[in-house]
Write an enzyme that holds these catalytic residues in place. Structure first.
Site, short mmCIF file in Angstrom:
data_model
loop_
_atom_site.label_atom_id
_atom_site.label_comp_id
_atom_site.label_asym_id
_atom_site.label_seq_id
_atom_site.Cartn_x
_atom_site.Cartn_y
_atom_site.Cartn_z
N GLY A 1 0.68 -1.27 -0.04
CA GLY A 1 -0.09 -0.07 0.12
C GLY A 1 0.76 1.25 -0.13
O GLY A 1 0.40 2.34 0.19
N GLY B 1 2.65 2.24 -2.40
CA GLY B 1 2.92 2.71 -3.89
C GLY B 1 4.23 2.40 -4.57
O GLY B 1 4.95 2.86 -5.40
N SER C 1 4.23 -3.33 -5.10
CA SER C 1 4.28 -4.85 -4.85
C SER C 1 3.65 -5.61 -5.84
O SER C 1 4.23 -7.00 -6.02
CB SER C 1 3.84 -4.84 -3.51
OG SER C 1 2.73 -4.64 -3.28
N GLU D 1 -2.29 -8.47 -14.30
CA GLU D 1 -2.93 -7.38 -13.78
C GLU D 1 -4.03 -6.94 -14.04
O GLU D 1 -5.13 -6.65 -13.49
CB GLU D 1 -2.01 -6.31 -13.23
CG GLU D 1 -0.61 -6.53 -12.42
CD GLU D 1 0.05 -5.45 -11.97
OE1 GLU D 1 -0.66 -4.73 -10.92
OE2 GLU D 1 1.27 -5.05 -11.93
N ASP E 1 5.71 -0.34 -14.18
CA ASP E 1 6.47 -1.00 -13.20
C ASP E 1 6.77 -2.22 -13.54
O ASP E 1 8.04 -2.51 -12.71
CB ASP E 1 4.89 -1.44 -12.36
CG ASP E 1 4.27 0.11 -11.79
OD1 ASP E 1 4.94 1.18 -11.64
OD2 ASP E 1 3.15 -0.15 -11.01
N TYR F 1 -8.57 8.36 -10.64
CA TYR F 1 -7.78 7.63 -11.54
C TYR F 1 -8.49 7.67 -13.04
O TYR F 1 -7.97 8.08 -14.29
CB TYR F 1 -6.86 6.58 -11.40
CG TYR F 1 -5.96 5.98 -12.29
CD1 TYR F 1 -4.73 6.37 -12.37
CD2 TYR F 1 -6.59 5.07 -13.13
CE1 TYR F 1 -3.70 5.96 -13.34
CE2 TYR F 1 -5.53 4.41 -14.10
CZ TYR F 1 -4.40 4.88 -13.94
OH TYR F 1 -3.73 4.11 -14.91
#
Length: 391
Positions: free
Chosen positions: A127, A129, A132, A165, A177, A227
């Site tokens: 959590g 950022g 993970s 994801e 990422d 977002y």
């Protein structure tokens, strides 16, 4: 678990031995990441500037003699069993969705392959950022690729991790990422072009400075909806720009002079969103040049400019993050600070003289707790290598 990377690999090796009575065939570490500059530019096909860090997900894996796969999540004390031939199986645990997604993406479901057994754990703060979830996906991608001899390039594993994801965990993420986790290089930032996925390594010579994350320990509920709305607003701006400039396919193709041409065609809010993204793209190149020139004052100034843009133009900050950045900006030993990640909580990233870290942490703890009743957390990070595979 908190341990140095090499020690963590041995811990997972020993845990595998304790769970399954034999040594693993493969041990993999996949790091989290920070992003020095270039926020909300990825889905606008711009530039980002991430780096892998010295915090990891570690996976120990080997073939199993049974007809099902056993996976032990050491940090959570949870065990999951998977039948590779049962394509209709649905994971219940949140972390299992990422693993299941990678198995699908790698073509291992209903493939007739031998089953595996594995243990995993990590020291990436959840959590905060630091990505993970992407480290979990890339780690499983590396582990399964090595165990089954799939022969996939790391860039391909990154795209499969993104697929996992998006399709299985519902995270509409870019590729920053995953690329940072797989392709990071110790002592370097990764300048990634999100339009064509080309990249280059930029030396991270920070001298007496280091990177320190201050975790606000808040995550406001409007983050996800905001977002998505920002993506829509950027797309609205691009559509208007394309009426004047047909070559403009994304905000990557625009500049501030072009933006003036659509004033009045879109709302003031859309104008601010576009202004931020265009300016942020320019800041990535500015920071690259400053780093190569050893001008850390300019790097820090760009970080602060990014935060103010995120605060006022993109409007994804929050009171807690603004407080932390304001406090950092007032310190002579901090070159720059900004929120890192999507916004509405998480961490600020600070470029701070190493000798001043302890004093700053004490200052932040006192003032932040007094203002919000929350004890912040701190994560000094070093820039490390991308995913490591050992046998």
């Amino acid at each position: 678990m908190r341990a140095k990377p090499a020690i963590f690999r041995w811990m997972m090796r020993d845990e595998f031995l304790a769970q399954f009575g034999e040594l693993p065939a493969v041990v993999v570490q996949a790091p989290g990441r920070i992003n020095l500059i270039g926020e909300h530019t990825d889905y606008n096909l711009g530039f980002v500037f991430p780096a892998a860090i010295d915090k990891h997900i570690t996976i120990a894996i080997g073939f199993a003699a049974s007809n099902s796969c056993s996976i032990v999540a050491c940090d959570l004390g949870e065990t999951m069993r998977i039948d590779l031939n049962d394509s209709a199986w649905q994971p219940q645990q949140s972390w299992a969705k990422y693993v299941w997604g990678m198995l699908h993406g790698l073509g291992l479901i209903a493939s007739g392959q031998r089953c595996f057994q594995a243990v995993f754990g990590g020291n990436i703060p959840l959590g905060a950022g630091l990505s993970s979830s992407s480290a979990l996906c890339t780690g499983w991608g590396l582990a399964l690729n090595e165990l089954y001899g799939l022969g996939l390039e790391r860039a391909t594993i990154a795209k499969i991790a993104q697929y996992a994801e998006r399709e299985f965990a519902g995270v509409n993420c870019g590729l920053m990422d995953q690329y940072a986790s797989l392709l990071g290089r110790e002592g370097h930032f990764l300048k990634l072009d999100c339009r064509d996925l080309t990249y280059e390594y930029v030396p991270a010579d920070l001298g007496e400075y280091q990177l320190l994350l201050c975790d606000s320990r808040v995550k406001h509920s409007l983050a996800d909806s905001a977002y998505n709305r920002r993506r829509e607003e950027c797309a609205e701006g691009v559509a208007a720009l394309a009426t004047q400039y047909p070559f403009c396919m994304s905000l990557r193709d625009a500049n501030l002079e072009m933006l003036k041409a659509i004033e009045g065609q879109v709302s003031a809010t859309v104008m601010r969103r576009c202004k931020y993204v265009i300016a942020e793209n320019a800041r990535v190149t500015q920071v690259e040049r400053a780093l190569r020139a050893g001008d850390l004052a300019q790097v820090g100034a760009a970080m602060l400019a990014t935060h103010r843009g995120l605060q006022h133009d993109y409007e994804v900050s929050c009171a807690e993050l603004d407080f932390l950045v304001d406090l950092a900006e007032a310190q002579a030993d901090i070159a720059g600070a900004r929120l890192m990640g999507g916004g509405f909580g998480g961490c600020t990233l600070n470029l701070i003289r190493g000798a001043a870290v302890a004093e700053f942490e004490q200052l932040v703890t006192e003032h932040y707790a007094a203002a919000f009743g929350i004890q912040p957390l701190f994560y000094p990070v070093n820039i490390g290598n991308g995913g490591l595979v050992t046998r």
